[in-house]
Design an enzyme around this catalytic site. Structure first.
Site, PDB file in Angstrom:
ATOM      1  N   HIS A  13      -6.983   2.144   2.018  1.00  0.00           N
ATOM      2  CA  HIS A  13      -6.431   2.862   3.165  1.00  0.00           C
ATOM      3  C   HIS A  13      -7.226   4.159   3.388  1.00  0.00           C
ATOM      4  CE1 HIS A  13      -2.647   3.389   5.639  1.00  0.00           C
ATOM      5  NE2 HIS A  13      -3.376   4.458   5.903  1.00  0.00           N
ATOM      6  N   CYS A  71       0.832  -1.208   0.000  1.00  0.00           N
ATOM      7  CA  CYS A  71       0.000   0.000   0.000  1.00  0.00           C
ATOM      8  C   CYS A  71       0.867   1.260   0.000  1.00  0.00           C
ATOM      9  CB  CYS A  71      -0.904  -0.010   1.239  1.00  0.00           C
ATOM     10  SG  CYS A  71      -1.849   1.513   1.442  1.00  0.00           S
ATOM     11  N   ASN A  74     -13.790  10.247  -0.982  1.00  0.00           N
ATOM     12  CA  ASN A  74     -14.571   9.203  -1.647  1.00  0.00           C
ATOM     13  C   ASN A  74     -14.379   7.968  -0.797  1.00  0.00           C
ATOM     14  OD1 ASN A  74     -14.988  10.942  -3.813  1.00  0.00           O
ATOM     15  ND2 ASN A  74     -13.233  10.158  -4.948  1.00  0.00           N
ATOM     16  N   HIS A 106      -4.034   0.534   7.892  1.00  0.00           N
ATOM     17  CA  HIS A 106      -4.540   0.254   6.540  1.00  0.00           C
ATOM     18  C   HIS A 106      -6.067   0.111   6.506  1.00  0.00           C
ATOM     19  CE1 HIS A 106      -4.157  -1.012   2.388  1.00  0.00           C
ATOM     20  NE2 HIS A 106      -4.911  -2.068   2.632  1.00  0.00           N
ATOM     21  N   HIS A 163      -8.412   7.576   3.473  1.00  0.00           N
ATOM     22  CA  HIS A 163      -7.803   8.821   3.005  1.00  0.00           C
ATOM     23  C   HIS A 163      -8.821   9.679   2.273  1.00  0.00           C
ATOM     24  CE1 HIS A 163      -7.861   6.640  -0.809  1.00  0.00           C
ATOM     25  NE2 HIS A 163      -7.590   7.768  -1.421  1.00  0.00           N
TER      26      HIS A 163
HETATM   27 ZN   LIG Z   1      -2.359   1.098   3.669  1.00  0.00          ZN
END
Ligand SMILES: [Zn+2]
Length: 356
Positions: A187, A74, A176, A136, A189
């Site tokens: 993850h 990631c 989103n 994560h 964000h």
């Molecule tokens: Zn991540």
């Protein structure tokens, strides 16, 4: 109040900012990016649509983005020996410039067409990624209030700095959430787009406000707050399902004080908003047994004359109209922009009040 901030630079010259929680135990200095120095992609092209007079970004380099990578590769997890990610060290909240942005990295004023046909210019501006947590898995609504406050602090800091960039006209923090919305990274964000123009949505709002007068947002709050569509109210904010909601789940929220963007929040408004926003996101996730995909959009006033006529506004929308049903934008909505709602806004409001 903005939280303590540490500025760093990534391998290709992009800015990175660490925002630590108020009581964070993280060190005041962080490890530098270990990746080999690199180049940034060319700034995308902005094309003028003569039919609608809107700007369309053509960013073909975005096709190569990673798609739903597992935790061990990631790009938003803190760097490890085997995964040199975009975050060289541990963090609470981190913001960095997008690797393949739709706007920027070049900045400046865009040209406007004389002849509307075949007009293109540089897609100036800046796009940033806001990482809500080093974990994560998870979602912003389930994080501690202190973390939500740090995320708001990051939005405040970034809004102020991005609005000061030459040619940036409007700054848009958003999230989103959910694969159904087109998320390419699990993850937790969000993103911040800095546009070199007033967005089409805000352009329409400006016309509505101009037609009604300076009291538009006070009158809107007076109208909605006395309705059965209010879902949550705090000392400084009010949230409601709008009278003419388009989506099966749609919540708008406004500050009671006339402020134009997040950078103007006072410390007590920031604290109040953290609790308020967390409750809204949690409530939206409680409507169904599984998490609800949503778009959370912070509409902020652009750099224009009479900027104080436009108030900061949050709009959270979800296409989910049943446990396993989504509303798709079909003929009338996608082709004509004429929405057909499937749920009465008053029913949505009642359902949300039960779970918020
Ligand atoms: Zn991540």
């Amino acid at each position: 109040m903005t939280n303590s901030r540490i500025k760093a630079t990534l391998f290709d010259g992009r800015d990175l900012f660490y925002f630590d929680d108020e009581r964070s135990a993280l060190p005041k200095t962080r490890t530098a990016d270990q990746r080999e120095p690199g180049e940034r992609p060319q700034t995308a092209q902005l094309r003028f649509d003569p039919l609608t007079r809107e700007w369309i970004t053509v960013a073909s380099h975005r096709q190569q983005r990673v798609f739903l990578p597992p935790a061990h590769s990631c790009p938003l997890c803190p760097t490890t020996q085997t995964n040199l990610s975009e975050l060289p060290d541990n963090f609470d909240v981190a913001v960095f410039e997008n690797k393949g942005p739709a706007f920027g990295p070049a900045t400046g004023d865009i040209d406007y067409p004389g002849n509307p046909f075949g007009f293109a210019t540089t897609s100036f501006g800046r796009c940033e990624v806001v990482v809500f947590s080093p974990e994560h898995q998870g979602s912003l609504g389930n994080m501690p209030v202190e973390r939500v406050e740090t995320v708001i602090g990051a939005w405040m800091d970034r809004t102020k700095e991005l609005m000061a960039i030459d040619g940036v006209i409007q700054v848009f923090p958003f999230e989103n959430r959910g694969e159904e919305i087109g998320v390419t990274l699990h993850h937790p964000h969000g993103q911040i787009y800095s546009y070199p123009f007033v967005t089409p949505r805000t352009q329409l709002l400006l016309e509505s406000v101009k037609a009604h007068g300076k009291s538009f947002f006070d009158d809107l709050i007076a109208f909605e707050s006395s309705s059965e569509r209010v879902v949550l109210e705090s000392e400084h904010f009010i949230a409601f399902v709008p009278f003419a909601a388009r989506w099966p789940i749609e919540v708008h929220a406004l500050p009671k004080r006339n402020i134009q963007d997040l950078s103007e929040l006072t410390p007590s408004e920031q604290k109040d908003l953290a609790v308020f926003y967390k409750r809204l996101l949690q409530g939206i996730d409680r409507v169904y047994p599984t998490p609800t995909p949503y778009i959370s959009a912070w509409h902020q006033a652009p750099k224009i004359e009479n900027r104080d006529w436009i108030r900061l506004m949050l709009q959270i929308t979800s296409p989910r109209r049943g446990e396993d049903k989504l509303k798709y934008l079909a003929g009338s909505e996608a082709a004509m922009g004429a929405f057909v709602g499937d749920v009465a806004p008053e029913v949505t409001a009642q359902r949300l009040r039960e779970v918020i």
